[in-house]
Motif scaffolding. Sequence first.
Motif, PDB file in Angstrom:
ATOM      1  N   MET A  90       0.929  -1.123   0.010  1.00  0.00           N
ATOM      2  CA  MET A  90       0.085   0.044  -0.073  1.00  0.00           C
ATOM      3  C   MET A  90       0.856   1.291   0.046  1.00  0.00           C
ATOM      4  O   MET A  90       1.943   1.338   0.787  1.00  0.00           O
ATOM      5  CB  MET A  90      -0.943  -0.017   1.339  1.00  0.00           C
ATOM      6  N   GLN A  91       0.489   2.254  -0.692  1.00  0.00           N
ATOM      7  CA  GLN A  91       1.304   3.387  -0.862  1.00  0.00           C
ATOM      8  C   GLN A  91       0.596   4.688  -0.221  1.00  0.00           C
ATOM      9  O   GLN A  91      -0.425   4.701  -0.374  1.00  0.00           O
ATOM     10  CB  GLN A  91       1.768   3.786  -2.267  1.00  0.00           C
ATOM     11  N   GLY A  92       1.572   5.412   0.371  1.00  0.00           N
ATOM     12  CA  GLY A  92       0.975   6.819   0.862  1.00  0.00           C
ATOM     13  C   GLY A  92       2.032   7.851   1.173  1.00  0.00           C
ATOM     14  O   GLY A  92       3.209   7.554   0.690  1.00  0.00           O
ATOM     15  N   LYS A  93       1.643   8.907   1.843  1.00  0.00           N
ATOM     16  CA  LYS A  93       2.654   9.827   1.951  1.00  0.00           C
ATOM     17  C   LYS A  93       2.896  10.355   3.399  1.00  0.00           C
ATOM     18  O   LYS A  93       1.548  10.329   4.011  1.00  0.00           O
ATOM     19  CB  LYS A  93       2.175  11.230   1.149  1.00  0.00           C
ATOM     20  N   ILE A  94       4.031  10.423   3.712  1.00  0.00           N
ATOM     21  CA  ILE A  94       4.257  10.717   5.427  1.00  0.00           C
ATOM     22  C   ILE A  94       3.787  12.285   5.546  1.00  0.00           C
ATOM     23  O   ILE A  94       4.344  13.113   4.964  1.00  0.00           O
ATOM     24  CB  ILE A  94       5.755  10.527   5.629  1.00  0.00           C
ATOM     25  N   ILE A  95       2.977  12.327   6.246  1.00  0.00           N
ATOM     26  CA  ILE A  95       2.111  13.713   6.701  1.00  0.00           C
ATOM     27  C   ILE A  95       2.709  14.411   7.950  1.00  0.00           C
ATOM     28  O   ILE A  95       2.585  15.414   8.249  1.00  0.00           O
ATOM     29  CB  ILE A  95       0.679  13.648   6.729  1.00  0.00           C
ATOM     30  N   LYS A  96       3.084  13.313   8.835  1.00  0.00           N
ATOM     31  CA  LYS A  96       3.685  14.012  10.131  1.00  0.00           C
ATOM     32  C   LYS A  96       4.641  12.903  10.949  1.00  0.00           C
ATOM     33  O   LYS A  96       4.525  11.627  10.638  1.00  0.00           O
ATOM     34  CB  LYS A  96       2.423  14.163  11.184  1.00  0.00           C
ATOM     35  N   GLY A  97       5.740  13.236  11.533  1.00  0.00           N
ATOM     36  CA  GLY A  97       6.787  12.235  12.217  1.00  0.00           C
ATOM     37  C   GLY A  97       7.049  12.872  13.587  1.00  0.00           C
ATOM     38  O   GLY A  97       7.546  13.859  13.587  1.00  0.00           O
ATOM     39  N   ILE A  98       6.710  12.141  14.496  1.00  0.00           N
ATOM     40  CA  ILE A  98       6.773  12.193  15.809  1.00  0.00           C
ATOM     41  C   ILE A  98       7.471  11.219  16.421  1.00  0.00           C
ATOM     42  O   ILE A  98       6.804  10.141  16.668  1.00  0.00           O
ATOM     43  CB  ILE A  98       5.689  12.813  16.557  1.00  0.00           C
ATOM     44  N   ALA A  99       8.828  11.536  17.324  1.00  0.00           N
ATOM     45  CA  ALA A  99       9.293  10.706  18.074  1.00  0.00           C
ATOM     46  C   ALA A  99       9.236   9.229  17.464  1.00  0.00           C
ATOM     47  O   ALA A  99       8.812   8.179  18.072  1.00  0.00           O
ATOM     48  CB  ALA A  99       8.516  10.480  19.622  1.00  0.00           C
ATOM     49  N   GLY A 100       9.836   8.971  16.549  1.00  0.00           N
ATOM     50  CA  GLY A 100       9.954   7.666  15.809  1.00  0.00           C
ATOM     51  C   GLY A 100       8.685   7.174  15.099  1.00  0.00           C
ATOM     52  O   GLY A 100       8.552   6.068  14.511  1.00  0.00           O
ATOM     53  N   PHE A 101       7.497   7.611  15.463  1.00  0.00           N
ATOM     54  CA  PHE A 101       6.264   7.297  14.563  1.00  0.00           C
ATOM     55  C   PHE A 101       5.978   8.310  13.434  1.00  0.00           C
ATOM     56  O   PHE A 101       6.223   9.374  13.515  1.00  0.00           O
ATOM     57  CB  PHE A 101       4.959   7.738  15.690  1.00  0.00           C
ATOM     58  N   TYR A 102       5.503   7.544  12.275  1.00  0.00           N
ATOM     59  CA  TYR A 102       5.387   8.300  11.134  1.00  0.00           C
ATOM     60  C   TYR A 102       3.690   7.911  10.626  1.00  0.00           C
ATOM     61  O   TYR A 102       3.251   6.932  10.741  1.00  0.00           O
ATOM     62  CB  TYR A 102       6.231   7.761   9.940  1.00  0.00           C
ATOM     63  N   TYR A 103       3.056   9.079  10.524  1.00  0.00           N
ATOM     64  CA  TYR A 103       1.768   9.185  10.048  1.00  0.00           C
ATOM     65  C   TYR A 103       1.626   9.140   8.600  1.00  0.00           C
ATOM     66  O   TYR A 103       1.791  10.035   8.092  1.00  0.00           O
ATOM     67  CB  TYR A 103       0.956  10.112  10.850  1.00  0.00           C
ATOM     68  N   VAL A 104       1.027   8.119   7.856  1.00  0.00           N
ATOM     69  CA  VAL A 104       1.203   7.826   6.559  1.00  0.00           C
ATOM     70  C   VAL A 104      -0.186   8.078   6.123  1.00  0.00           C
ATOM     71  O   VAL A 104      -1.268   7.152   6.317  1.00  0.00           O
ATOM     72  CB  VAL A 104       1.729   6.521   6.118  1.00  0.00           C
ATOM     73  N   HIS A 105      -0.517   9.103   5.023  1.00  0.00           N
ATOM     74  CA  HIS A 105      -1.773   9.303   4.550  1.00  0.00           C
ATOM     75  C   HIS A 105      -2.044   8.436   3.179  1.00  0.00           C
ATOM     76  O   HIS A 105      -1.228   8.729   2.375  1.00  0.00           O
ATOM     77  CB  HIS A 105      -1.854  10.995   4.286  1.00  0.00           C
TER      78      HIS A 105
END
Length: 292
Positions: A1-16
């Motif tokens: 599944m492909q997406g775009k990283i919209i936020k990165g905090i403390a080693g976690f990446y939020y992928v839209h």
Amino acid sequence: MQGKIIKGIAGFYYVHVVESAVYECKAKGVFRKEKIKPLVGDNVEIEVLDEETKTGNIVKILPRKNELIRPAVANIDQALVVFAVVKPNPHFNLLDRFLVMMESKQIPVVLCFNKEDIAKEPQIEELKAVYENCGYPLIFVSAREIRNIEQVRTALKGKTTAIAGPSGVGKSSIINLLQPQANMETGEISDKIERGKHTTRHSELFSIDEDSYIMDTPGFSSLYVNDFEKEELKYYFPEFADYEGKCRFQGCVHVHEPDCAVKEAVEKGKIHKVRYQDYLEIYEEMKNKRRY
């Protein structure tokens, strides 16, 4: 599944993932081994660990179109640089550093000046005089009176745009108007120093519509322009291009040389003095830095 990283905090990446959701992901250990750090703006492939809790792993970072070190972001189509016309008055040197950085990365820039409602005509005219000649599109807005915001929206259509500028110029208010869900904290200007308190703590992408993203970038005032040689600096002032090759000396850097076409253009008012002064200042700084 492909997406775009919209936020990165403390080693976690939020992928839209378009048409799906935002997944909270960790980056696979292999990236650490190869010393690759995922960046906000990266297009990535993820494996879903749990569909219900929307968690996953980033397994692949797709090739980057470009990347910035500071702020650490990738795949920017353009930058919207926001300054205020007044309160605070624009810091030209800071603005020119940002323009140089974007030129060196070949990232187009749209200049947006906020607080038009409290500015006087001569202040607006001065900004036009300095920057229109350089070929940057200029938009004058008032976030408070919601004036010309649609012009900004049109400029951002179909692109991933980094919004940058010093604090206190109304960046967050403009983002809130473009994308109410962004709900940025709008920092009160601290009266004493007429500079905003830093309200943005990390880079984050917001989608304005399905193919337009905006990214707010913190850490703007600590811009370093130093990942190229001082001799290249002249190429990042677009208004110098017309005079390239017309100086007496080949390889003229437009500083101390006699019969320099750029210096003549400054004398004749064809290149703005403010821009030329900033060029000299950045050039000297780069020259001195290289000695150590």
